[in-house]
Scaffold this active site. Structure first.
Site, short mmCIF file in Angstrom:
data_model
loop_
_atom_site.label_atom_id
_atom_site.label_comp_id
_atom_site.label_asym_id
_atom_site.label_seq_id
_atom_site.Cartn_x
_atom_site.Cartn_y
_atom_site.Cartn_z
N GLU A 93 0.74 -1.25 0.03
CA GLU A 93 -0.34 -0.22 -0.36
C GLU A 93 0.62 1.28 -0.28
O GLU A 93 0.26 2.00 -0.90
CB GLU A 93 -0.71 0.13 1.06
CG GLU A 93 -2.03 -1.05 1.29
CD GLU A 93 -3.09 -0.84 0.41
OE1 GLU A 93 -3.17 0.02 -0.09
OE2 GLU A 93 -3.60 -1.79 0.46
N ARG A 137 0.62 3.42 -3.40
CA ARG A 137 0.03 5.63 -2.97
C ARG A 137 1.10 6.46 -2.54
O ARG A 137 0.85 7.44 -3.08
CB ARG A 137 -0.97 5.05 -1.68
CG ARG A 137 -2.04 3.87 -2.05
CD ARG A 137 -2.83 4.10 -0.31
NE ARG A 137 -3.99 3.00 -0.50
CZ ARG A 137 -4.98 3.04 0.15
NH1 ARG A 137 -5.25 4.23 0.24
NH2 ARG A 137 -6.09 1.92 -0.44
N ASP A 196 -5.08 -10.08 -7.42
CA ASP A 196 -5.81 -9.65 -8.58
C ASP A 196 -4.62 -8.71 -9.71
O ASP A 196 -3.79 -8.74 -10.58
CB ASP A 196 -6.47 -8.11 -8.19
CG ASP A 196 -5.76 -7.25 -6.89
OD1 ASP A 196 -5.79 -7.87 -6.21
OD2 ASP A 196 -6.86 -6.44 -6.76
N GLU A 226 -12.05 -0.18 -10.36
CA GLU A 226 -11.96 -0.81 -11.38
C GLU A 226 -12.60 -0.82 -12.33
O GLU A 226 -12.29 -0.62 -13.51
CB GLU A 226 -11.66 -1.88 -10.69
CG GLU A 226 -10.68 -2.31 -9.31
CD GLU A 226 -10.40 -1.36 -8.09
OE1 GLU A 226 -9.86 -1.32 -7.78
OE2 GLU A 226 -12.08 -1.36 -8.50
N THR A 242 -0.83 0.43 -10.10
CA THR A 242 -2.40 -0.27 -9.98
C THR A 242 -3.29 0.75 -8.81
O THR A 242 -4.61 0.47 -9.11
CB THR A 242 -2.57 -1.06 -9.20
OG1 THR A 242 -3.31 -2.13 -9.16
CG2 THR A 242 -1.49 -0.99 -8.16
#
Length: 601
Positions: free
Chosen positions: A225, A229, A357, A495, A586
Site C-alpha cells: 500500500e 500510493r 488481482d 476498477e 495499480t
C-alpha cells in the site's frame, strides 16, 4: 468480428431489455427511474410496485430461517459468508476459445544478467520532458470533465476542512483517520490535481509535502500500500512536474522500504517499520499476499531509472524472477505466499480478486514498461490467461453475462467476482492495443467482461456496484446477478471506471463514456456528503435511508484513482496521457514508459 469465429459469445442486449436483472430490486429502481424521467406514476401502480418491493424484502428476510429449518432435508452447507445457500450443481468447465499462445512466445528466459545480451550495467539518468500542452486547461475541459473537477474540489474541501494532514477523511463524523500517518490523501492526489489543472489545490498539497510530510516515523506500514500510493504518488508527481522535491521524498521512502526485502527467500515481508527498518509478516498470519509482493515492481524500477541506483530494481526483479520460477496451476497463482520459504500456500482460491488481482496486471505492465523486451512477463501473462479461460471464465444462465469466477486449488468453482476483478478487461484491452494476438479475441473478451462489470452497477437500486457480486450459472435458479448481505457495500472503487477508460481510449466507443457518466451521477446522488467529501455506502440497494447506509469513509483512492479515471474517460480527444508514453500503476499513478537507453536486463 465474425459471429462464426470460435470464442466469446457477443453480449448484445436490446435496449428494450435493459432492465434490472435482479427482480428483488426492480420495484424500487423502477420508481426511482420513472421519477427521474419526469413520469408520474398513478396511485394503483405505486401501490403495486410498493407491494412487490415489500414482498421481496419479506422473502429475503424469511428465506434464511426457512432454509435453516429445511437444511437437514436439503443437504445445505454453511459457506464462509455466514448464511445458508444451496450450491447449484456445477457444469463441466466451459472453454470459451481454443486459445494458444503465439509461437513467438516460446523463448528462453535468461536466468542471469550475464545470459542476457540486452543487459547494461547502469541506468542512464534521463530527465523526462513534458510539454505543458499535454494537459487540458480549465477552458478546454468538457462539461463532464468539469463536473468531475467540481467533485474533486468538493472532496478536497471536506478533507482540507476536517482531516488535513491525516491519511483519510471520515466525512460523516467530520474528522480524519490515520492508517500509516503519511498523508495518504494528499500524496495520492498530487498527480490528479496536476492533470485537472487545479493550481491552488496543488500548491496547498505541495506546501504540506515540503513543510510537514516525513517518513521518519516509528510506525509499521504495509509495503504494498505504501509503495503504490505514496512512492507511486511521488514518482508520478515528479514525472509530471520535474519538481525535485518529489524525487527527494521518493528516494527517502524507497530507502526506508528496502528492509522489507530482507527475508530468507526473495519474497518480501508484508510490513516494515519506517524508522527501525524491522520487517515482518502480517500480524494475522505467516504469509504475504501474492498480489502485494508482485505489485511493487513498476515503482521500484522507475526509482532505479531516475537515480541510476540499481539497488531498488534488483530487489523487485529478484521477486519477479522467483515467482516466475515457481510451479503454478495452469498459469494461475494461489493468493498467499510465504516470505520465509518463498513458496505458495495451498490454502485459499485461484482468483483475480483480492490478494491475487494485480499480480496479473503487473505481468503485462512490466512487459510494457520496458518496451516489450522482457519476454518472461508476456509468457506468464499468456499462460495465466489460458488458465483463466479453462478454469475461471463462465457465463450466466439467462443473459449469458461473461464473468471471472474463482476456483479452489482442487478445482471446485465458485460463481463469485470481486469488484476488484473489473480492472482486468482494461488490462486485456491494453494487451490488444500492444500487439497481443489474436487481437480481436483479446478485445472481445475485454468488451464482454466490461459489460458484465457495468451490469453489476445497473442491477442495484442506487446504480452502484457492491464489493462482491454473485452469478447464477447453468443448473442454478434466480437472478443472473445478485448480492449477499455481507457484500452489498460500495467503497467508491475505481476498477470498472478504469476499464471504461481503457475501452473508450482504445475503441473510441462513446457508450463507455455514457456508462461512466451514469456511475458518476450515482456517486453524486448517494455518496456525496453536503459538508464535504464522499462516503462509502453500506447497501447499494438502499435508496430510502441513504444517510444511515453511509459508512463514514472516503478512501484516498477515490481522489487518486476513481475521479482521475473519470476525468480521463471524459477526455473526448483521447490524447491526455497517451498510452504509448505512460503506464499507470495499480493506483492510477502514470509513470513513463522507458526509453530504449533506460532498459537494463
Amino acid at each position: 468480428m465474425s459471429s462464426a469465429k470460435p470464442g466469446i459469445v457477443r453480449l448484445n442486449i436490446p435496449e428494450d431489455q435493459q432492465y434490472l436483472v435482479n427482480s428483488n430490486r426492480i420495484s424500487c429502481q423502477c420508481i426511482r427511474s420513472l421519477k427521474f424521467c419526469g413520469i408520474r406514476i398513478c396511485r394503483n401502480a405505486r401501490t403495486m410496485l410498493l407491494a412487490s418491493f415489500i414482498s421481496s424484502i419479506l422473502c429475503l428476510t424469511l428465506t434464511p430461517f426457512l432454509s435453516l429449518f429445511l437444511m437437514p432435508i436439503s443437504g445445505m452447507q454453511f459457506p464462509r459468508s455466514g448464511y445458508i445457500t444451496i450450491a447449484p450443481p456445477l457444469p463441466s468447465p466451459v472453454v470459451y476459445n481454443e486459445f494458444k499462445p503465439p509461437s513467438s512466445n516460446n523463448v528462453a528466459v535468461p536466468e542471469t544478467e550475464a545470459d542476457n545480451p540486452r543487459a547494461v550495467s547502469a541506468f542512464p539518468i534521463r530527465n523526462f520532458q513534458l510539454s505543458s500542452e499535454t494537459f487540458v486547461g480549465a477552458a478546454d475541459q468538457t462539461l463532464r470533465q468539469k463536473a468531475v473537477v467540481d467533485a474533486f474540489k468538493h472532496a478536497w474541501t471536506g478533507y482540507k476542512k476536517f482531516a488535513w494532514g491525516r491519511d483519510e477523511l471520515r466525512p460523516i463524523s467530520k474528522r480524519g483517520s490515520t492508517w500509516f500517518d503519511l498523508g495518504l490523501t494528499i500524496v495520492d492526489s498530487l498527480d490528479t490535481m496536476w492533470i485537472m489543472n487545479l493550481e491552488e489545490e496543488f500548491a496547498e498539497a505541495r506546501g504540506w509535502v515540503e513543510s510537514t510530510y516525513s517518513a521518519s516515523i516509528n510506525r509499521d506500514v504495509n509495503l504494498f500500500e505504501t509503495t503504490i500510493r505514496v512512492l507511486g504518488g511521488f514518482l508520478s508527481a515528479y514525472t509530471l512536474t520535474e519538481d525535485p522535491l518529489f524525487l527527494e521524498k521518493a528516494i527517502d521512502l524507497g530507502d526506508r522500504l528496502l528492509p522489507a526485502f530482507s527475508s530468507n527467500s526473495k519474497v518480501p515481508y508484508s510490513d516494515v517499520n519506517l524508522l527501525t527498518g524491522k520487517a515482518h509478516a502480517p500480524r494475522w498470519g505467516p504469509d504475504s499476499s501474492t498480489s502485494e509482493v508482485s505489485t511493487i515492481q513498476l515503482e521500484f524500477r522507475e526509482l532505479s531509472r531516475l537515480t541510476d541506483n540499481r539497488v531498488y530494481r534488483k530487489a523487485v526483479d529478484e521477486v519477479s524472477d522467483h515467482i516466475h520460477s515457481l510451479e503454478k496451476y495452469d498459469g494461475l497463482v494461489p493468493y498467499f505466499i510465504n516470505a520465509n520459504s518463498g513458496v505458495f500456500s495451498r490454502k485459499g482460491m485461484l482468483t483475480l480478486g483480492a490478494r491475487a488481482d494485480s499480480y496479473y496486471e503487473y505481468l503485462l505492465k512490466q512487459f510494457l514498461q520496458t518496451r516489450q523486451t522482457e519476454e518472461r512477463f508476456k509468457l506468464d501473462f499468456v499462460d495465466a490467461l489460458n488458465g483463466m479461460n479453462s478454469k475461471l471464465f463462465r457465463k450466466t444462465r439467462t443473459r449469458h453475462h461473461l464473468f471471472i469466477g474463482e476456483s479452489s486449488i482442487s478445482g471446485s468453482f465458485s460463481p463469485k467476482m470481486d469488484h476488484l476483478v473489473c480492472y482486468f478487461p482494461g488490462t486485456l484491452a491494453l494487451a490488444a492495443e500492444n500487439g497481443f494476438q489474436p487481437r480481436d479475441w483479446y478485445l472481445e473478451l475485454a468488451v464482454n467482461i466490461t459489460e458484465t462489470c457495468y451490469q453489476t452497477y445497473r442491477v442495484h437500486a442506487t446504480g452502484l456496484a457492491p464489493e462482491i457480486s454473485y452469478f447464477t450459472i447453468e443448473g442454478g435458479s434466480g437472478a443472473d446477478i445478485y448480492v449477499r448481505p455481507n457484500d452489498r457495500h460500495n467503497l467508491l472503487r475505481p476498477e470498472t471506471i478504469e476499464s471504461l477508460f481503457y475501452l473508450y481510449r482504445i475503441t473510441g466507443d462513446t457508450k463507455y463514456q455514457d456508462w461512466g457518466w451514469n456511475i458518476f451521477q450515482a456517486f453524486e446522488e448517494y455518496s456525496k456528503v453536503p459538508t464535504g467529501g464522499y462516503s462509502s455506502i453500506g447497501n447499494v440497494d438502499d435508496v430510502v435511508d441513504t444517510q444511515m447506509s453511509r459508512m463514514d469513509k472516503m478512501e484516498s483512492f477515490f481522489l487518486g484513482e476513481t475521479l482521475k479515471y473519470l476525468f480521463l474517460l471524459f477526455d473526448d480527444s483521447r490524447t491526455l496521457l497517451p498510452l504509448d508514453k505512460y503506464i499507470f500503476n495499480t493506483e492510477a499513478h502514470p509513470l513513463p514508459v522507458f526509453d530504449t537507453g533506460d532498459i537494463s536486463r
